[in-house]
Write a protein that holds these residues in place. Structure first.
Motif, PDB file in Angstrom:
ATOM      1  N   ASP A 522      13.164 113.884 -11.188  1.00  0.00           N
ATOM      2  CA  ASP A 522      12.294 112.909 -10.511  1.00  0.00           C
ATOM      3  C   ASP A 522      10.827 113.085 -10.907  1.00  0.00           C
ATOM      4  O   ASP A 522       9.918 112.808 -10.118  1.00  0.00           O
ATOM      5  CB  ASP A 522      12.460 113.023  -8.992  1.00  0.00           C
ATOM      6  CG  ASP A 522      13.788 112.428  -8.529  1.00  0.00           C
ATOM      7  OD1 ASP A 522      14.283 111.498  -9.210  1.00  0.00           O
ATOM      8  OD2 ASP A 522      14.330 112.878  -7.509  1.00  0.00           O
ATOM      9  N   THR A 524       9.049 111.303 -12.821  1.00  0.00           N
ATOM     10  CA  THR A 524       8.295 110.039 -12.808  1.00  0.00           C
ATOM     11  C   THR A 524       7.861 109.636 -11.396  1.00  0.00           C
ATOM     12  O   THR A 524       6.693 109.302 -11.187  1.00  0.00           O
ATOM     13  CB  THR A 524       9.081 108.929 -13.537  1.00  0.00           C
ATOM     14  OG1 THR A 524       9.335 109.366 -14.882  1.00  0.00           O
ATOM     15  CG2 THR A 524       8.307 107.626 -13.579  1.00  0.00           C
ATOM     16  N   PRO A 525       8.777 109.669 -10.403  1.00  0.00           N
ATOM     17  CA  PRO A 525       8.279 109.455  -9.033  1.00  0.00           C
ATOM     18  C   PRO A 525       7.207 110.483  -8.633  1.00  0.00           C
ATOM     19  O   PRO A 525       6.273 110.144  -7.906  1.00  0.00           O
ATOM     20  CB  PRO A 525       9.529 109.604  -8.151  1.00  0.00           C
ATOM     21  CG  PRO A 525      10.669 109.271  -9.057  1.00  0.00           C
ATOM     22  CD  PRO A 525      10.254 109.692 -10.434  1.00  0.00           C
ATOM     23  N   LYS A 574      -5.963 102.172   2.814  1.00  0.00           N
ATOM     24  CA  LYS A 574      -5.023 101.436   3.664  1.00  0.00           C
ATOM     25  C   LYS A 574      -3.806 100.936   2.897  1.00  0.00           C
ATOM     26  O   LYS A 574      -2.685 101.029   3.385  1.00  0.00           O
ATOM     27  CB  LYS A 574      -5.722 100.236   4.338  1.00  0.00           C
ATOM     28  CG  LYS A 574      -4.710  99.321   5.068  1.00  0.00           C
ATOM     29  CD  LYS A 574      -5.310  98.225   5.918  1.00  0.00           C
ATOM     30  CE  LYS A 574      -4.181  97.307   6.437  1.00  0.00           C
ATOM     31  NZ  LYS A 574      -4.662  96.214   7.270  1.00  0.00           N
ATOM     32  N   TYR A 575      -4.031 100.381   1.708  1.00  0.00           N
ATOM     33  CA  TYR A 575      -2.940  99.663   1.033  1.00  0.00           C
ATOM     34  C   TYR A 575      -2.214 100.460  -0.045  1.00  0.00           C
ATOM     35  O   TYR A 575      -1.108 100.112  -0.417  1.00  0.00           O
ATOM     36  CB  TYR A 575      -3.459  98.355   0.424  1.00  0.00           C
ATOM     37  CG  TYR A 575      -3.725  97.282   1.455  1.00  0.00           C
ATOM     38  CD1 TYR A 575      -2.715  96.419   1.872  1.00  0.00           C
ATOM     39  CD2 TYR A 575      -4.980  97.143   2.027  1.00  0.00           C
ATOM     40  CE1 TYR A 575      -2.942  95.446   2.824  1.00  0.00           C
ATOM     41  CE2 TYR A 575      -5.230  96.162   2.984  1.00  0.00           C
ATOM     42  CZ  TYR A 575      -4.206  95.308   3.373  1.00  0.00           C
ATOM     43  OH  TYR A 575      -4.434  94.351   4.319  1.00  0.00           O
ATOM     44  N   PRO A 578      -0.646 104.973   1.418  1.00  0.00           N
ATOM     45  CA  PRO A 578       0.570 105.162   2.222  1.00  0.00           C
ATOM     46  C   PRO A 578       1.866 105.230   1.411  1.00  0.00           C
ATOM     47  O   PRO A 578       2.855 105.775   1.885  1.00  0.00           O
ATOM     48  CB  PRO A 578       0.581 103.936   3.154  1.00  0.00           C
ATOM     49  CG  PRO A 578      -0.847 103.542   3.279  1.00  0.00           C
ATOM     50  CD  PRO A 578      -1.446 103.819   1.924  1.00  0.00           C
ATOM     51  N   LYS A 579       1.856 104.694   0.197  1.00  0.00           N
ATOM     52  CA  LYS A 579       3.111 104.731  -0.560  1.00  0.00           C
ATOM     53  C   LYS A 579       3.547 106.167  -0.880  1.00  0.00           C
ATOM     54  O   LYS A 579       4.718 106.418  -1.159  1.00  0.00           O
ATOM     55  CB  LYS A 579       3.021 103.882  -1.837  1.00  0.00           C
ATOM     56  CG  LYS A 579       2.172 104.450  -2.925  1.00  0.00           C
ATOM     57  CD  LYS A 579       2.376 103.748  -4.271  1.00  0.00           C
ATOM     58  CE  LYS A 579       1.837 102.351  -4.329  1.00  0.00           C
ATOM     59  NZ  LYS A 579       1.283 102.007  -5.676  1.00  0.00           N
ATOM     60  N   GLN A 581       3.952 108.430   1.135  1.00  0.00           N
ATOM     61  CA  GLN A 581       4.885 108.897   2.165  1.00  0.00           C
ATOM     62  C   GLN A 581       6.326 108.698   1.703  1.00  0.00           C
ATOM     63  O   GLN A 581       7.131 109.634   1.697  1.00  0.00           O
ATOM     64  CB  GLN A 581       4.623 108.127   3.471  1.00  0.00           C
ATOM     65  CG  GLN A 581       5.306 108.713   4.678  1.00  0.00           C
ATOM     66  CD  GLN A 581       4.913 110.160   4.909  1.00  0.00           C
ATOM     67  OE1 GLN A 581       3.746 110.516   4.777  1.00  0.00           O
ATOM     68  NE2 GLN A 581       5.898 110.998   5.197  1.00  0.00           N
ATOM     69  N   GLY A 582       6.647 107.483   1.315  1.00  0.00           N
ATOM     70  CA  GLY A 582       7.993 107.193   0.824  1.00  0.00           C
ATOM     71  C   GLY A 582       8.316 108.002  -0.421  1.00  0.00           C
ATOM     72  O   GLY A 582       9.438 108.495  -0.588  1.00  0.00           O
ATOM     73  N   GLU A 585       9.384 111.407   0.408  1.00  0.00           N
ATOM     74  CA  GLU A 585      10.783 111.438   0.881  1.00  0.00           C
ATOM     75  C   GLU A 585      11.757 111.471  -0.290  1.00  0.00           C
ATOM     76  O   GLU A 585      12.737 112.214  -0.281  1.00  0.00           O
ATOM     77  CB  GLU A 585      11.082 110.195   1.737  1.00  0.00           C
ATOM     78  CG  GLU A 585      10.483 110.237   3.124  1.00  0.00           C
ATOM     79  CD  GLU A 585      10.831 108.973   3.925  1.00  0.00           C
ATOM     80  OE1 GLU A 585      11.924 108.402   3.720  1.00  0.00           O
ATOM     81  OE2 GLU A 585       9.997 108.555   4.756  1.00  0.00           O
ATOM     82  N   ILE A 586      11.473 110.646  -1.293  1.00  0.00           N
ATOM     83  CA  ILE A 586      12.329 110.642  -2.489  1.00  0.00           C
ATOM     84  C   ILE A 586      12.346 112.029  -3.114  1.00  0.00           C
ATOM     85  O   ILE A 586      13.398 112.576  -3.448  1.00  0.00           O
ATOM     86  CB  ILE A 586      11.799 109.636  -3.541  1.00  0.00           C
ATOM     87  CG1 ILE A 586      11.881 108.205  -3.015  1.00  0.00           C
ATOM     88  CG2 ILE A 586      12.540 109.784  -4.859  1.00  0.00           C
ATOM     89  CD1 ILE A 586      11.226 107.171  -3.932  1.00  0.00           C
ATOM     90  N   ASP A 589      14.254 114.653  -1.145  1.00  0.00           N
ATOM     91  CA  ASP A 589      15.663 114.339  -0.888  1.00  0.00           C
ATOM     92  C   ASP A 589      16.535 115.262  -1.760  1.00  0.00           C
ATOM     93  O   ASP A 589      16.255 115.447  -2.940  1.00  0.00           O
ATOM     94  CB  ASP A 589      15.897 112.867  -1.247  1.00  0.00           C
ATOM     95  CG  ASP A 589      17.254 112.362  -0.787  1.00  0.00           C
ATOM     96  OD1 ASP A 589      17.271 111.321  -0.111  1.00  0.00           O
ATOM     97  OD2 ASP A 589      18.290 112.981  -1.113  1.00  0.00           O
ATOM     98  N   GLU A 591      19.709 114.946  -2.544  1.00  0.00           N
ATOM     99  CA  GLU A 591      20.794 114.322  -3.289  1.00  0.00           C
ATOM    100  C   GLU A 591      20.376 114.087  -4.747  1.00  0.00           C
ATOM    101  O   GLU A 591      19.320 113.538  -5.013  1.00  0.00           O
ATOM    102  CB  GLU A 591      21.151 112.991  -2.625  1.00  0.00           C
ATOM    103  CG  GLU A 591      22.548 112.519  -2.922  1.00  0.00           C
ATOM    104  CD  GLU A 591      22.985 111.421  -1.941  1.00  0.00           C
ATOM    105  OE1 GLU A 591      24.188 111.237  -1.782  1.00  0.00           O
ATOM    106  OE2 GLU A 591      22.110 110.763  -1.344  1.00  0.00           O
ATOM    107  N   ALA A 592      21.220 114.489  -5.683  1.00  0.00           N
ATOM    108  CA  ALA A 592      20.931 114.265  -7.102  1.00  0.00           C
ATOM    109  C   ALA A 592      21.776 113.103  -7.591  1.00  0.00           C
ATOM    110  O   ALA A 592      23.003 113.157  -7.541  1.00  0.00           O
ATOM    111  CB  ALA A 592      21.258 115.518  -7.910  1.00  0.00           C
TER     112      ALA A 592
END
Lengths: 603, 603
Positions: A522, A524-525, A574-575, A578-579, A581-582, A585-586, A589, A591-592
């Motif tokens: 992961d 890249t994320p 603001k815009y 916040p991304k 946060q998600g 989580e990725i 996580d 799970e592979a």
């Protein structure tokens, strides 16, 4: 033609105030420059770009470079530009006085290139590659090669290229097969190279190719690759030129940057192609990569510039185009009213502010990395120099990737601002969207930059680079905390730094268990996560500077100018922030889902 | 040519198994169809698309439609396709038997159109607009107009268009100024229309324009707009045609869909353009919007199809292209190994799975909305019909927008899979990326869809549509909970439904205070938020179906096929759904940064 493709006030503000060019100019190495000289240079570049670059931008797209009768036909402006770029010092700017250059700090050089790329990104590549090829010669080749090639390249008489990619070896340089057979003091080169930007053009007196090849008997993989100077025409002892058996066999037509030629070259088709070894054998990839930071900053800078041109085009359109009416408090519209300018619609403002945040933030990042480079070169204290080198190392994949990836998003929003016209060739937005798409691929794709960031830079020197970067960010947080109005933003950024630690701890677990595939799966994320935070840092720095200027009543820029920077900072927090946060989580996580297993996941 | 541009097995699985076409076929209205008949139709469409559409896809881009000597020159395949589309029933499929149609459920019609659009999105628009124009006549015009125009349109002999946009009135239809002056039983039409897709082409016997215009003296705004049939050539009493003073004055060249002409039309330049009123005066916009759900589903379907073609192109490339080596557990690569196929690199798998999740999920959504449409039309129980109408209403902006916006992301990843080749015109990925860009603009931009979703659909019928949709989602969650392995995903989706409630409560606060500008300012992020959750629902439904098939040992598809669907569901939940967290933060943030104020935020 105010802000038609670049906002010089913001550029100078970021260069002189936010990233404080003065700190670099104080170094002995740059003692012949002061802010006024740099500003004059920048103004002259803008003037030149207005007259000789921007007017040809659309035309070069509509009449692309192409292969015809064995040669590459380019827009006539290319030849003119190369010559004038030599005269204006665009090519020589970063070189030492000793090498015939202007010894200009890269912060100033990158400001100049940024303006040119915002004006017409189809032209500066010819200069950029000539400059890059000359730099390799200056740094690693012997005096004879230096004397033969560098002056002609710096003057713009001869072009230069970098020849890495081969058909079977794209991102995987260890698979290069172009061969070099010893032949007295020189080598016979044989092989083919693809995707060679600026590889040939009608009327070029000479093109100097810097070619990665494998000396017969060299070790397999990246350890057996050497670097050669292979000119299109080799200079004879009397100074005249003769053909060196380098043939252009085809070109690549592309979705964008169509005025910037991309060629397919054959070396030694008639077994008469001579190459001169640069430096030591088998060190080619190392040399290439020593110059790679600069090349990667250049790609990010170009992407930021293209997105900047697009931002101004859509901003201007939004200020001129009446369409629809503002919502009234009743939730209705009053059809008897005049139409309003679309810049007044909140959704359009959101798209424009997003572009502003991405493009100005990206430029700030480019100047910051340039500053790290300049200080790493110029700092008298070795420890200081080392510190800046590490900061540059960790920031390079980010400055290459963020403007490239988010530049696409930025321009995509610019197209949307124009509605149906955005899709039409008559308007320029679609061209910017096509042009920028290569940036995420050039000089190592986003996937490769991300693996570099997570797999090498984060862990390098026992995490020292990351530690230094964190200290820089924390210092900025501290400075912002001094302003009550900025404290909430500073705290948000602080929390994201802590989140980064959490994410890294989770990921490092895989590396420590020896599961490197999983560790990097992961990457890249992670790049998106981390670069979004780095950009928040840049906006906090800009916001702090603007707030200080307001507090001090600075008259360098207008109050509105500073307020606008603060507003954009708030928008980013603001815009965009916040991304993360998600993304966290990725990244955490367990799970592979993307590792290669026996499972036929694409059944 | 397996899966060259579409995976028919997945298409049939989504149509027959997941979205259960049978439920529609059981309705009286569709009693002449069974699954076998629909499957045969689908196979024949694929066969036709293989032979007559896909082979011209690249060619139509390379030789765009263009304006020459007063007419639009299109690729010869356009005329052939229109004729054959008539013969194959592509145009007549959705019409009632009474109107000369095949009375086919829209689920089947959309399956057919999807295949055609995946094969070559430059062609189906000609049919789609003819069909849409004919539908307006069938639903709202008198018998005479029906008899004169509909049979010729269904047979593909005459084309049709929708003429809404004018130069001064893009998204703002209330500003239309094209005029209609009563002249006996008919009207004289005067005005110009732009962006008219399929508006003219060489050799078309006739083109039937459905034109929005304002009858002299009509009220201002949207309430004064009427709908007219305005043919290019008007039929005389003897059935022959004479020119109706509709002139093509220009075309629009575009970044994509270049084979699909976009025209600029003049009506009544010589004051001799006759229009026939459709239905009642001043009801034009209402009629148009009654057909708009279908048109918007069609745009989403087309976007899903384009992204599907791109997905298969990059998937095939990834299975053929060797490059680099897999990381070993040491974190090193072994250069003496053969290169591996790029499909084995985790980052490439991530990009491919993202495309798979977006494209297959989008198709599922298209079938679901088609089903709502079919059941709203065919349900014998009025309450049931009303229920499906409301579900269709709330889902329409989503099915238009998600495939359009995320389709861009999907194809952008497909380009990246190809590296440098992705940017090259020789490869097809770049064309898909250019083609899809219009989808987020066609038939109401994403901004307009988002305002429709949040401003109208969420609140319509006192929130009844949203309530019905929530019930549907909760039922799917309940079904998934029956499988232990799916329970974690079902719970995640349940939590996101609750988060939706929270977000809406926060937003509704503004509406209740009468602050509609603020209420709708972040409609677009809300669209992204909510449609991402709706897509998670689709993947949970697909996953549940696949899991049931595995449990039941179904042999309709292979175990690997079902496992692959489950894997993609997991991928969506891990990599896409988390972004809703950050989006909810944006939506609940109290700071207003995009409203029009006196502040010069772009200073």
């Amino acid at each position: 033609m105010a802000n038609q493709y670049v906002d010089l006030e913001t550029l100078k503000y970021l260069l002189f105030q936010v990233q404080d060019l003065k700190e670099v100019l104080e170094q002995e190495r740059y003692s012949e420059y002061d802010e006024e000289a740099v500003e004059m240079f920048i103004d002259s570049v803008k003037d030149y770009a207005d007259k000789e670059m921007y007017p040809y931008f659309k035309e070069m797209d509509e009449h692309p470079a192409h292969f015809k009768d064995g040669e590459i036909v380019v827009h006539p402006q290319v030849t003119k530009y190369m010559k004038e770029a030599g005269e204006m010092g665009f090519i020589g700017a970063p070189f030492d006085y000793d090498a015939g250059g202007l010894q200009m700090p890269s912060m100033a050089v990158n400001a100049s290139s940024f303006i040119q790329e915002a004006a017409n990104n189809h032209l500066p590549g010819y200069v950029g590659l000539t400059l890059g090829a000359a730099e390799l010669i200056v740094h690693f080749a012997n005096q004879e090669l230096n004397q033969t090639y560098v002056p002609k390249m710096i003057s713009g008489e001869w072009g230069g290229t970098m020849c890495l990619t081969e058909p079977q070896a794209g991102s995987s340089l260890s698979d290069i097969v172009t061969s070099a057979t010893p032949d007295g003091d020189t080598y016979k080169i044989h092989g083919q190279k693809i995707f060679i930007s600026g590889g040939d053009y009608q009327g070029a007196e000479n093109i100097v190719h810097l070619v990665l090849a494998r000396i017969k008997g060299a070790p397999a993989g990246t350890k057996g690759i050497s670097l050669f100077v292979v000119p299109k025409n080799r200079p004879k002892s009397d100074g005249s030129l003769e053909s060196n058996d380098v043939t252009t066999v085809a070109d690549f037509q592309k979705m964008g940057q169509r005025g910037y030629c991309t060629t397919h070259l054959f070396f030694g088709d008639k077994e008469d192609c001579t190459g001169w070894l640069v430096g030591e054998p088998n060190q080619g990839l190392r040399y290439m990569f020593l110059m790679m930071n600069g090349a990667r900053i250049a790609v990010g800078r170009g992407a930021a510039a293209i997105a900047t041109g697009a931002y101004h085009a859509s901003l201007n359109y939004a200020h001129e185009r009446p369409q629809g009416r503002e919502l009234q408090s009743s939730g209705k519209k009053d059809a008897s009213q005049e139409q309003t300018l679309i810049v007044n619609h909140p959704d359009v403002r959101r798209m424009l502010l997003l572009q502003k945040a991405i493009t100005e933030g990206s430029l700030s990042l480019v100047f910051l990395c340039s500053k790290y480079y300049d200080l790493s070169v110029a700092a008298s204290d070795e420890k200081e120099s080392e510190r800046y080198k590490l900061l540059l190392e960790i920031m390079t994949p980010i400055v290459k990737t963020y403007p490239s990836e988010m530049g696409i998003t930025s321009i995509n929003n610019g197209v949307q601002v124009l509605g149906g016209y955005g899709f039409c060739s008559e308007y320029i937005l679609q061209q910017y969207l096509r042009d920028i798409r290569i940036s995420a691929i050039y000089e190592g794709t986003t996937g490769i930059q991300s693996q570099d960031l997570l797999g090498r830079k984060i862990t390098m020197a026992n995490g020292k680079a990351l530690q230094l970067l964190s200290e820089e960010i924390k210092q900025s947080i501290g400075e912002a905390m001094a302003h009550e109005s900025l404290a909430p933003y500073a705290k948000k950024l602080g929390a994201k730094l802590e989140l980064t630690q959490e994410v890294l701890q989770s990921l490092m677990g895989y590396a420590m268990q020896g599961d490197y595939q999983r560790f990097l799966a992961d990457a890249t994320p992670f790049m998106e996560f981390f670069s979004t935070i780095v950009m928040a840092w840049q906006w906090l720095v800009i916001g702090t500077n603007a707030q200080q200027a307001l507090v001090m009543g600075s008259k360098r820029n207008s109050e509105e100018f500073y307020e606008s920077k603060l507003h954009t900072m708030k928008f980013y927090f603001k815009y965009e922030l916040p991304k993360t946060q998600g993304l966290s989580e990725i990244l955490m996580d367990k799970e592979a889902l993307t590792l290669n297993t026996d499972k036929k996941i694409f059944a």
